[in-house]
Enzyme design. Structure first.
Site, PDB file in Angstrom:
ATOM      1  N   LYS A  30      -1.674  88.965  72.743  1.00  0.00           N
ATOM      2  CA  LYS A  30      -3.059  88.812  72.273  1.00  0.00           C
ATOM      3  C   LYS A  30      -3.451  87.336  72.192  1.00  0.00           C
ATOM      4  O   LYS A  30      -4.481  86.921  72.726  1.00  0.00           O
ATOM      5  CB  LYS A  30      -3.222  89.458  70.881  1.00  0.00           C
ATOM      6  CG  LYS A  30      -4.537  89.111  70.215  1.00  0.00           C
ATOM      7  CD  LYS A  30      -4.659  89.736  68.844  1.00  0.00           C
ATOM      8  CE  LYS A  30      -4.088  88.933  67.715  1.00  0.00           C
ATOM      9  NZ  LYS A  30      -4.925  87.842  67.207  1.00  0.00           N
ATOM     10  N   ASN A  31      -2.636  86.552  71.495  1.00  0.00           N
ATOM     11  CA  ASN A  31      -3.048  85.170  71.236  1.00  0.00           C
ATOM     12  C   ASN A  31      -3.088  84.315  72.496  1.00  0.00           C
ATOM     13  O   ASN A  31      -3.858  83.356  72.577  1.00  0.00           O
ATOM     14  CB  ASN A  31      -2.145  84.535  70.170  1.00  0.00           C
ATOM     15  CG  ASN A  31      -2.440  85.101  68.792  1.00  0.00           C
ATOM     16  OD1 ASN A  31      -3.429  85.821  68.608  1.00  0.00           O
ATOM     17  ND2 ASN A  31      -1.582  84.794  67.829  1.00  0.00           N
ATOM     18  N   CYS A 124     -11.178  83.813  56.646  1.00  0.00           N
ATOM     19  CA  CYS A 124     -10.833  85.199  56.966  1.00  0.00           C
ATOM     20  C   CYS A 124      -9.884  85.693  55.892  1.00  0.00           C
ATOM     21  O   CYS A 124      -9.622  84.995  54.920  1.00  0.00           O
ATOM     22  CB  CYS A 124     -10.211  85.299  58.352  1.00  0.00           C
ATOM     23  SG  CYS A 124      -8.566  84.654  58.425  1.00  0.00           S
ATOM     24  N   ARG A 129      -9.053  78.638  56.627  1.00  0.00           N
ATOM     25  CA  ARG A 129      -8.994  78.355  58.062  1.00  0.00           C
ATOM     26  C   ARG A 129     -10.073  77.380  58.555  1.00  0.00           C
ATOM     27  O   ARG A 129     -10.961  77.739  59.332  1.00  0.00           O
ATOM     28  CB  ARG A 129      -9.013  79.654  58.863  1.00  0.00           C
ATOM     29  CG  ARG A 129      -7.897  80.574  58.426  1.00  0.00           C
ATOM     30  CD  ARG A 129      -7.741  81.769  59.311  1.00  0.00           C
ATOM     31  NE  ARG A 129      -6.986  81.474  60.520  1.00  0.00           N
ATOM     32  CZ  ARG A 129      -6.544  82.404  61.353  1.00  0.00           C
ATOM     33  NH1 ARG A 129      -6.801  83.654  61.119  1.00  0.00           N
ATOM     34  NH2 ARG A 129      -5.857  82.092  62.417  1.00  0.00           N
ATOM     35  N   ASP A 316       2.992  85.248  61.613  1.00  0.00           N
ATOM     36  CA  ASP A 316       2.491  86.544  62.094  1.00  0.00           C
ATOM     37  C   ASP A 316       3.545  87.654  62.014  1.00  0.00           C
ATOM     38  O   ASP A 316       3.241  88.804  62.315  1.00  0.00           O
ATOM     39  CB  ASP A 316       1.992  86.417  63.543  1.00  0.00           C
ATOM     40  CG  ASP A 316       0.650  85.706  63.625  1.00  0.00           C
ATOM     41  OD1 ASP A 316       0.061  85.421  62.574  1.00  0.00           O
ATOM     42  OD2 ASP A 316       0.199  85.422  64.751  1.00  0.00           O
ATOM     43  N   ARG A 408      -7.471  95.480  66.151  1.00  0.00           N
ATOM     44  CA  ARG A 408      -7.795  94.136  66.627  1.00  0.00           C
ATOM     45  C   ARG A 408      -6.662  93.592  67.481  1.00  0.00           C
ATOM     46  O   ARG A 408      -6.910  92.876  68.453  1.00  0.00           O
ATOM     47  CB  ARG A 408      -7.959  93.176  65.431  1.00  0.00           C
ATOM     48  CG  ARG A 408      -9.303  93.182  64.765  1.00  0.00           C
ATOM     49  CD  ARG A 408      -9.346  92.041  63.766  1.00  0.00           C
ATOM     50  NE  ARG A 408      -8.806  90.842  64.378  1.00  0.00           N
ATOM     51  CZ  ARG A 408      -8.056  89.924  63.756  1.00  0.00           C
ATOM     52  NH1 ARG A 408      -7.783  90.036  62.485  1.00  0.00           N
ATOM     53  NH2 ARG A 408      -7.603  88.865  64.395  1.00  0.00           N
TER      54      ARG A 408
END
Ligand code: UD1
Length: 442
Positions: A30-31, A124, A129, A316, A408
């Site tokens: 994803k990233n 978030c 952030r 993560d 997500r």
């Protein structure tokens, strides 16, 4: 593509203590995919990205790129991008606020157009952030950056509208800031040196992607990256690396259910710290054919861990690993150093019987023999995965709500787990105030 409103009314129902077995596929990262999509803006010719995961975040990024004039076509895991006709249109706030990574378009847009406006992404669930490091990097390269009414206005000074190479020291090895500066520098005039750069595998993937379009970048993966600007980039066909966080999450699914499972494809070095910690806890992790991991279960014992920038233990993976430690014998200490508010899953794990005490950014976990199934609420993306893992190990039924977080960033996690034998199903919830009705959707 996923229907957001429907996803928000779905839950996962997990019958725990079902053993897993077999092999599952790991999707593209994803990233990496998100930043490579932004990087596609740097090129005015066709770019093809392969191995894109099917995720809500990727869909949102597609919408953001479309909003600034990029032409996109998706076919399965392939995305064709053409940014020849990008314009000055602003990425819509509603989308940027839902996807922090969308702010990363600022570097490529500024490099291509000489000016741009991007809404601030805001905080978030896991912390404030800020984007100060991105902004300071662009300023060092000659951009005039103002923040007005929640929008970052960036404009390259001088008549030639070309960013200038600069020597930039990052106060913190921020992944996003390193990516923003690296992308902006590919089209700048002269040499840019990024010191104390982030070293994550996604940085190397972005450098390789940019290099495949003709960029000149050295040192990605170390703490010093040198970019020699070029005038333009050319067409490419590039494949995204496998998702190390998805792989780590599934390794824990094997460990927490005492099951032997295999995962492929992976890049084992991307998971070095996660594999090392898993081995400390008990299971064997065997690297096969250089791109497959096999986990052989063993009794679980406590360990301490601290999240750090790569090659340290990834933030993560913290929530998922904590789920494992809740059923590992002894006392474990988990220290979160990357984000200030990333222990919100603790309260949900406690609902399942976990023995955890929090002091500031430290969680003290006392292992218990088993968790108990319960209704729980996902508080952020990785927390949602932690609750699924806890549900797999728990006695009884766990209901995970808040699946918009999971969707997500995980490409069909429940299908992958079901393929391994997990008893997990997605159920659509119809809430007509008085009655809540459940109907299976997968
Ligand atoms: C990326 C990942 C995210 C991961 C994180 C850390 C993407 C899309 N997301 O996020 O999944 O958890 O790396 O590995 O790739 N910071 C500042 N100022 C800045 C930028 C960052 O103070 O300008 C701080 C952040 O608030 C945070 C820390 O630096 O405390 C790390 O953030 P960063 O590495 O930038 O994470 P992201 O790139 O946002």
């Amino acid at each position: 593509m996923t229907n957001y409103s429907e996803e928000q009314t779905s839950i996962l129902e997990i019958q725990g203590k079902t053993p897993l077995r077999g092999e599952t596929y790991i999707s593209g990262a994803k990233n990496s995919a998100l930043v490579l999509m932004a990087g596609g803006i740097l090129c005015s010719e066709d770019c093809r990205l392969r191995n894109l995961p099917l995720l809500v975040d990727i869909e949102r990024m597609t919408q953001i790129l479309a909003a600034v004039g990029v032409k996109l076509q998706r076919n399965g895991d392939i995305l064709d991008i053409n940014a020849k006709d990008i314009g000055q249109d602003q990425a819509p706030y509603e989308l940027v606020s839902q996807l922090r990574a969308s702010f990363f378009v600022i570097g490529p847009l500024l490099a291509r157009l000489g000016m741009t406006r991007v809404p601030l992404p805001g905080g978030c669930a896991i912390g404030a952030r800020p984007v100060d490091l991105h902004v300071r990097g662009l300023q060092a390269m000659g951009a005039d950056v103002r923040i007005e009414h929640g929008v970052v206005h960036a404009c390259v000074k001088g008549s030639r509208k070309r960013l200038q190479g600069a020597k930039i020291y990052l106060d913190y090895p921020s992944v996003g800031a390193t990516e923003t500066i690296m992308m902006a520098a590919t089209l700048a005039e002269g040499e840019t040196i990024i010191e104390n750069a982030a070293q994550e595998p996604e940085i190397i993937d972005l450098a390789n992607f940019c290099r495949s379009m003709g960029a000149r970048i050295k040192g990605a993966g170390s703490n010093k990256i040198v970019v020699s600007g070029v005038e333009r980039l050319h067409s490419t066909d590039y494949s995204v690396i496998p998702d190390r966080i998805e792989a780590g999450t599934l390794l824990i699914a094997g460990a927490i259910t005492q099951s032997e499972i295999s995962l492929a494809p992976v890049v084992p070095e991307h998971l070095a710290s996660v594999i090392a910690k898993l081995r400390e806890v008990g299971p064997q992790v065997i690297i096969e054919d250089s791109n497959r991991l096999r986990l052989i279960p063993a009794p679980l014992r406590a360990t301490d861990l601290k999240t750090l920038p790569f090659p340290g233990f990834p933030t993560d993976m913290q929530a998922q690993f904590m789920a494992l430690l809740t059923v590992s014998e002894g006392s474990s200490m988990v220290t979160e150093t990357v984000f200030e508010n990333r222990l919100r899953h603790v309260a949900e794990l406690q609902r399942m019987g976990a023995d955890i005490r929090v002091k500031g950014n430290i969680a003290l976990v006392q292992g218990i023999p088993f968790l108990s199934g319960a209704p729980v609420m996902a508080t952020d993306l990785r927390a949602s995965a932690a609750l699924v893992l806890a549900g797999l190990a728990a006695q009884g039924t766990t209901i995970v709500q808040g699946l918009h977080h999971l969707d997500r960033g995980y490409d069909n996690l429940e299908a992958k787990l079901r393929k391994l034998g997990a008893n997990i199903r997605r159920v659509k919830v119809t809430d007509d105030q008085d009655n809540i009705e459940y109907s299976a959707v997968s």
